[in-house]
Write an enzyme that holds these catalytic residues in place. Structure first.
Site, PDB file in Angstrom:
ATOM      1  N   ASP A 145       0.848  -1.195   0.000  1.00  0.00           N
ATOM      2  CA  ASP A 145       0.000   0.000   0.000  1.00  0.00           C
ATOM      3  C   ASP A 145       0.888   1.252   0.000  1.00  0.00           C
ATOM      4  O   ASP A 145       0.899   2.042   0.940  1.00  0.00           O
ATOM      5  CB  ASP A 145      -0.921  -0.025   1.218  1.00  0.00           C
ATOM      6  CG  ASP A 145      -1.898   1.144   1.237  1.00  0.00           C
ATOM      7  OD1 ASP A 145      -2.140   1.733   0.173  1.00  0.00           O
ATOM      8  OD2 ASP A 145      -2.416   1.472   2.321  1.00  0.00           O
ATOM      9  N   ILE A 146       1.645   1.397  -1.075  1.00  0.00           N
ATOM     10  CA  ILE A 146       2.514   2.565  -1.249  1.00  0.00           C
ATOM     11  C   ILE A 146       1.717   3.621  -2.016  1.00  0.00           C
ATOM     12  O   ILE A 146       1.238   3.370  -3.121  1.00  0.00           O
ATOM     13  CB  ILE A 146       3.793   2.219  -2.041  1.00  0.00           C
ATOM     14  CG1 ILE A 146       4.529   1.041  -1.370  1.00  0.00           C
ATOM     15  CG2 ILE A 146       4.694   3.436  -2.159  1.00  0.00           C
ATOM     16  CD1 ILE A 146       5.067   1.335  -0.010  1.00  0.00           C
ATOM     17  N   GLU A 147       1.573   4.806  -1.431  1.00  0.00           N
ATOM     18  CA  GLU A 147       0.758   5.862  -2.040  1.00  0.00           C
ATOM     19  C   GLU A 147       1.531   7.182  -2.099  1.00  0.00           C
ATOM     20  O   GLU A 147       2.513   7.388  -1.390  1.00  0.00           O
ATOM     21  CB  GLU A 147      -0.539   6.058  -1.237  1.00  0.00           C
ATOM     22  CG  GLU A 147      -1.404   4.800  -1.122  1.00  0.00           C
ATOM     23  CD  GLU A 147      -2.665   5.039  -0.313  1.00  0.00           C
ATOM     24  OE1 GLU A 147      -3.329   6.081  -0.531  1.00  0.00           O
ATOM     25  OE2 GLU A 147      -2.993   4.199   0.544  1.00  0.00           O
ATOM     26  N   ASN A 148       1.056   8.060  -2.982  1.00  0.00           N
ATOM     27  CA  ASN A 148       1.585   9.422  -3.105  1.00  0.00           C
ATOM     28  C   ASN A 148       3.032   9.463  -3.575  1.00  0.00           C
ATOM     29  O   ASN A 148       3.796  10.364  -3.219  1.00  0.00           O
ATOM     30  CB  ASN A 148       1.445  10.178  -1.773  1.00  0.00           C
ATOM     31  CG  ASN A 148       1.648  11.680  -1.929  1.00  0.00           C
ATOM     32  OD1 ASN A 148       1.280  12.252  -2.960  1.00  0.00           O
ATOM     33  ND2 ASN A 148       2.235  12.309  -0.930  1.00  0.00           N
TER      34      ASN A 148
END
Length: 546
Positions: A145-148
């Site tokens: 869940d790697i975001e931005n």
């Protein structure tokens, strides 16, 4: 025909002859005729809020719904290496495995771009650390869940997922949470996710079809309007197989008031219900977005409240959130687009009634009368196999008695029988060609699986009793009781030791297939309900496949 099907055939010939098995309905034989799995659609949820000591109870509230739970065990340190969270408890993992659920922690950068970039740049070492942590802690895989993180990292991120898939055993899960992309944008951090390439190297993509409105958003609006969600799915299925798409649904809302700094702050659906109650708020349902909107006012003299540690000051509040109606509309899309299933952010935020309907709607069975019913899981298993249908799109009638016509229908469905052209013989006088089950009754008869009560009568609406079912199924399965039939039967006050059904009832009971009532009776002459039949099928399945 395999061994399991032979056992089913033998069982059904005996049962059907006396009308003791029923599966379809007398008025709606085509609600959901075929399905591939008794398990239904895949369901996962994230674990983030609340004490780790409460995680097991959080999961237990969902009953049998969840296949995978994803706790926040994996964090990223400043140098891009793995940090195990203090929330990791071996006892929780053991608890979940005992319940038949997988524990697949998610790796998060907490929306911190620098941390996400460091992790991806450090991917080879990070992957090795993740693989070791999974093995050391008896976990069942990893959800990323790697975001931005900027789209410039797109290929590197895909490479990181591929590394994990190559190093983690195939029996374990590698999944990726991806931002919703309803417009198909190729810019900004949303473009980090190469859906097509990621799907090829992972078990599924968990599409985060929420945060349509977001923290700091100046304009009040839905967290996940139905058009936003559906467009996100439509884009996803152009990029990846539908059976690798998991629809993410929110268990939270966002609120706005006169404090601009609080615009779009999150609030759980569970907490919001309490706030509406406390401050006598009102709720309207927005038809365009298919989302509920709550409004309430906190006066200076009202009792204080807080959300995630933030005090709610006096003023007028507008909250867009999710309720039963809006979630059901989203869950219907899983069946509409034949997706793998659903995920949710996150456990302990949902309202208390969420799990009453969740599995039904995500599996595509909209039976309002099955919500909170004791046989819901069994009915879902039978419905997903295509063995039992509802009497209408929104009703199953689990407490209705079973009939012989329904018995013929289940035989045909379980065995996958098809009517052969020109092979249909003369109809029974009480089953005209206009009867809903005429085709199935004739097919079952011509296959030698069921006969009438006389040469020209079938009695399609005749009901079956509990003792008839016990006798015939015990014969079909060649069951014996652990004790003598008479001795075991004495446990039921209304089943005399010498009665014709006592031995069969004892055998069924000792094999865990039937139960008596709390007062020690069995009710041998009572009819068998549709819900009870679904439960019996679930219990008998292991014996039937031996």
């Amino acid at each position: 025909m395999n061994k399991a099907k032979n056992r089913w055939s033998k069982c059904l010939i005996i049962l059907a002859a006396a009308g003791l098995l029923t599966m379809a309905t007398s008025s709606e034989p085509s609600v959901k005729a075929e399905a591939s799995s008794s398990q239904g659609k895949f369901t996962m949820s994230y674990l983030f809020f609340g004490s780790p000591n409460s995680y097991t109870s959080q999961v237990d509230k969902s009953g049998q719904t969840l296949d995978v739970v994803s706790p926040s065990y994996f964090n990223i340190q400043a140098d891009g290496s793995l940090q195990l969270s203090d929330s990791l408890q071996p006892s929780f993992i053991t608890d979940m495995h005992a319940r038949g659920k997988k524990v697949v922690p998610f790796l998060s950068n907490d929306f911190d771009r620098t941390l996400g970039e460091k992790a991806i740049d450090n991917r080879e070492a990070l992957v090795n650390q993740i693989v070791k942590a999974i093995e050391d802690n008896k976990l069942d895989g990893i959800n990323l869940d790697i975001e931005n993180v900027d789209a410039a990292y797109r290929d590197k991120y895909t490479d990181m997922v591929k590394m994990l898939r190559d190093k983690i055993p195939s029996r374990m899960e590698v999944s990726v949470a991806v931002a919703a992309n309803p417009t198909g944008t190729t810019k900004s951090w949303i473009a980090l996710y190469d859906y097509k390439a990621l799907a090829a190297v992972s078990d599924y993509l968990m599409v985060m079809a929420y945060d349509e409105s977001y923290p700091g958003d100046p304009t009040p609006g839905p967290v996940a309007s139905l058009p936003f969600v559906e467009k996100s799915i439509q884009y996803a299925v152009t990029q990846a197989p539908a059976d690798k798409i998991v629809l993410g649904v929110p268990f939270y809302g966002r609120y706005w008031n006169q404090d601009a700094a609080a615009n779009g702050s999150g609030v759980s659906d569970q907490t919001l219900m309490n706030l509406i109650d406390m401050y006598k708020g009102t709720v309207r349902y927005d038809a365009i977005s298919q989302s509920p909107v709550a409004t309430f006012t906190i006066s200076p003299t009202d009792a204080e409240s807080s959300v995630y540690g933030n005090k709610l000051g006096p003023g007028d509040y507008t909250v867009w959130f999710e309720n039963e109606q809006s979630l059901k509309e989203k869950l219907k899309l899983v069946d509409k687009y034949n997706l793998k299933g659903t995920g949710s952010w996150s456990l302990n935020q949902e309202s208390s009634d969420t799990w009453d309907y969740y599995s039904l709607w995500s599996d595509g069975f909209y039976f309002a009368d099955m919500q909170k019913h004791w046989a819901q899981a069994d009915v879902l298993a039978a419905a997903n196999r295509g063995w039992m249908l509802g009497i209408a799109a929104d009703r199953f009638e689990p407490d209705a008695a079973l009939t012989r016509a329904e018995a013929a229908t289940i035989i045909v469905r379980v065995l996958g029988l098809k009517a052969e052209a020109g092979a249909i013989g003369a109809s029974f006088s009480d089953v005209p060609a206009t009867h809903w089950a005429w085709q199935d009754i004739q097919t079952a008869k011509m296959s030698g699986l069921i006969q009438g009560i006389s040469s020209d009568r079938f009695a399609p609406d005749q009901i079956m009793t509990r003792e008839q079912m016990s006798v015939l199924l015990s014969r079909a399965l060649k069951l014996t009781s652990q004790a003598s039939g008479g001795a075991a039967a004495k446990g039921f006050t209304d089943v005399p030791a010498g009665s014709w059904s006592a031995e069969a009832i004892a055998a069924m009971s000792s094999n865990g297939l039937v139960n008596g009532y709390a007062d020690g009776t069995f009710h041998p002459s009572a009819s068998l309900t549709r819900g009870e039949m679904a439960a019996l099928l679930s219990r008998a399945q292991p014996l039937l496949t031996k």
